[in-house]
Scaffold this motif. Structure first.
Motif, PDB file in Angstrom:
ATOM      1  N   ALA A 340      -5.559  42.431 111.152  1.00 13.18           N
ATOM      2  CA  ALA A 340      -6.443  42.037 110.054  1.00 13.18           C
ATOM      3  C   ALA A 340      -6.830  43.256 109.224  1.00 13.18           C
ATOM      4  CB  ALA A 340      -7.689  41.344 110.600  1.00 13.18           C
ATOM      5  N   LEU A 341      -7.226  44.341 109.899  1.00 11.40           N
ATOM      6  CA  LEU A 341      -7.610  45.558 109.196  1.00 11.40           C
ATOM      7  C   LEU A 341      -6.456  46.097 108.350  1.00 11.40           C
ATOM      8  CD1 LEU A 341      -9.615  47.511 111.948  1.00 11.40           C
ATOM      9  CD2 LEU A 341     -10.481  45.902 110.242  1.00 11.40           C
ATOM     10  N   SER A 342      -5.262  46.132 108.944  1.00 11.90           N
ATOM     11  CA  SER A 342      -4.110  46.698 108.239  1.00 11.90           C
ATOM     12  C   SER A 342      -3.703  45.821 107.054  1.00 11.90           C
ATOM     13  CB  SER A 342      -2.933  46.888 109.199  1.00 11.90           C
ATOM     14  OG  SER A 342      -2.507  45.656 109.742  1.00 11.90           O
ATOM     15  N   ASP A 343      -3.836  44.512 107.201  1.00 11.46           N
ATOM     16  CA  ASP A 343      -3.510  43.620 106.093  1.00 11.46           C
ATOM     17  C   ASP A 343      -4.471  43.828 104.931  1.00 11.46           C
ATOM     18  OD1 ASP A 343      -2.059  41.208 104.967  1.00 11.46           O
ATOM     19  OD2 ASP A 343      -4.101  40.433 105.016  1.00 11.46           O
ATOM     20  N   LEU A 344      -5.755  43.953 105.236  1.00 12.26           N
ATOM     21  CA  LEU A 344      -6.754  44.174 104.192  1.00 12.26           C
ATOM     22  C   LEU A 344      -6.486  45.462 103.424  1.00 12.26           C
ATOM     23  CD1 LEU A 344      -9.816  43.082 106.313  1.00 12.26           C
ATOM     24  CD2 LEU A 344      -9.315  42.145 104.053  1.00 12.26           C
ATOM     25  N   VAL A 345      -6.225  46.536 104.159  1.00 12.28           N
ATOM     26  CA  VAL A 345      -6.007  47.827 103.514  1.00 12.28           C
ATOM     27  C   VAL A 345      -4.689  47.856 102.757  1.00 12.28           C
ATOM     28  CG1 VAL A 345      -5.707  50.303 103.898  1.00 12.28           C
ATOM     29  CG2 VAL A 345      -7.438  49.049 105.190  1.00 12.28           C
ATOM     30  N   SER A 346      -3.639  47.283 103.333  1.00 11.62           N
ATOM     31  CA  SER A 346      -2.320  47.335 102.694  1.00 11.62           C
ATOM     32  C   SER A 346      -2.321  46.631 101.343  1.00 11.62           C
ATOM     33  CB  SER A 346      -1.249  46.732 103.618  1.00 11.62           C
ATOM     34  OG  SER A 346      -1.482  45.353 103.835  1.00 11.62           O
ATOM     35  N   ARG A 347      -3.125  45.585 101.199  1.00 15.80           N
ATOM     36  CA  ARG A 347      -3.213  44.899  99.903  1.00 15.80           C
ATOM     37  C   ARG A 347      -3.744  45.834  98.822  1.00 15.80           C
ATOM     38  NH1 ARG A 347      -5.755  38.887 101.155  1.00 15.80           N
ATOM     39  NH2 ARG A 347      -4.277  38.259 102.776  1.00 15.80           N
TER      40      ARG A 347
END
Length: 384
Positions: A340-347
């Motif tokens: 979840a954290l990585s998806d948020l940041v990658s966006r």
């Protein structure tokens, strides 16, 4: 119940090890993980409480200049005792560093163009302080910054206080023009965060006898908010409720559930119903099996390890005659949570997002001039 010995890993040792691993690497992208923090030893407790009780973004008290320090000093011995009962310190720094390291490792793999990534911890009320972290970022000559609130649900008292502190810091000194900025201010209904909580709840439900499993009451508990802030229009209560509903929808509404509030303090009115009162009143009604869910907390700290585990599950449960009460662990380093954290940041790294329009909207009855100035400043900052 959770085994609190698991949380006694030394924050200091982990932080030093992480720093030594990364100090020789150039940093292209910095992920600034914003949180209130927690004392790493008992000597820090009074200063920690003082900073909270005198922060007008966090709480508004009558005669706060005098009453805030008085409350902090008076509460210090009791709070120190609580920290001693969970191992002598808060594990927030440890968990934030673990989450940050796992996040950046994943980002290095999925976002190579913005690598290397490094996480920075920016606490409000204890070291590493936000101001010191911002100076370290400048020293590291970071090219891209993601300001990432570790409160999934936004409140002016928590996320707002952290963002206002960043604004105040740069208001007093030259601003680094070469850095590109982005903000993640709220993410309480992210599908992977919701799935993380849902899976953890199922794990706990499976510990109950099958004959009563469907009747277990799921009590979602979050840090309360002063009624004055609620009436001002703070979005926190509705955002916590949105997370709760999303989790229950993921579970197919299989159990009865309720949203309650904990951790009230000081001579002001707080949002209810209160978690401890709810447990006691349900038992009076003949309901005696519960699961507590720390729905607004992403890592273990005193509100989970002491207030939930000791005060509610252990002491209150025994006092009022609970049959079985269990507590869902905070997301911590759960693989879905790190996703979840990585998806948020990658966006944000891919340019899909930079600032949430909701972040720029003040509460309907907001009178905080600094809040107004801060939001205008961040709007310009993230539009560059």
């Amino acid at each position: 119940m959770l085994n609190r010995n698991f949380f006694k890993l030394s924050n200091k040792k982990f932080s030093c090890a992480f720093y030594n691993t990364h100090r020789n690497k150039s940093v292209k992208t910095g992920i600034v993980m914003l949180n209130m923090g927690g004392p790493q030893n008992n000597d820090q407790v009074q200063d920690y409480l003082y900073r909270i009780m005198t922060d007008t973004d966090m709480i508004q008290l009558p005669l706060q200049k005098f009453l805030g320090p008085f409350i902090a000093k008076k509460r210090t011995p009791a709070v120190q005792k609580k920290y001693n009962e969970i191992g002598g310190s808060s594990p927030i720094l440890k968990w934030t560093n673990i989450q940050g390291e796992l996040l950046c490792k994943k980002l290095d793999d999925i976002c190579p163009k913005s690598a290397p990534h490094k996480h920075y911890v920016a606490f409000r009320y204890v070291s590493p302080f936000t101001e010191d972290t911002l100076q370290q970022i400048e020293n590291d000559k970071v090219e891209r910054i993601i300001l990432f609130s570790q409160y999934p649900q936004y409140s002016c008292a928590t996320s707002g206080s952290s963002f206002n502190t960043i604004y105040s810091y740069y208001k007093r000194k030259p601003f680094p023009q070469s850095i590109k900025w982005s903000i993640i201010d709220r993410w309480g209904t992210h599908p992977l965060l919701v799935k993380t909580f849902a899976e953890k709840i199922v794990d706990e439900l499976n510990q109950f006898p099958e004959t009563i499993r469907s009747k277990v009451v799921i009590i979602f508990s979050a840090h309360s908010l002063p009624i004055e802030a609620v009436n001002r229009g703070d979005s926190y209560p509705s955002e916590v409720a949105a997370t709760t509903e999303a989790v229950m929808a993921k579970l197919g509404y299989r159990n009865p559930y309720v949203l309650t509030w904990q951790s009230r303090v000081g001579p002001v009115s707080w949002l209810g119903p209160f978690t401890d009162v709810a447990i006691e009143e349900y038992v009076k009604k003949g309901i005696k099996n519960f699961i507590l869910v720390p729905i607004a907390f992403v890592n273990e700290h005193i509100e989970t390890l002491h207030e939930m585990d000791i005060e509610y599950c252990q002491d209150l449960g025994k006092k009022v005659g609970v049959e079985l009460i269990r507590r869902v662990a905070a997301p911590n380093d759960h693989p879905l949570f790190i996703e979840a954290l990585s998806d948020l940041v990658s966006r944000h790294l891919c340019g899909e997002e930079s600032i949430n329009p909701k972040f720029l909207l003040r509460c309907p009855s907001c009178t905080n001039v600094r809040c107004h100035e801060s939001k205008q400043w961040f709007h310009k900052l993230c539009s560059v």
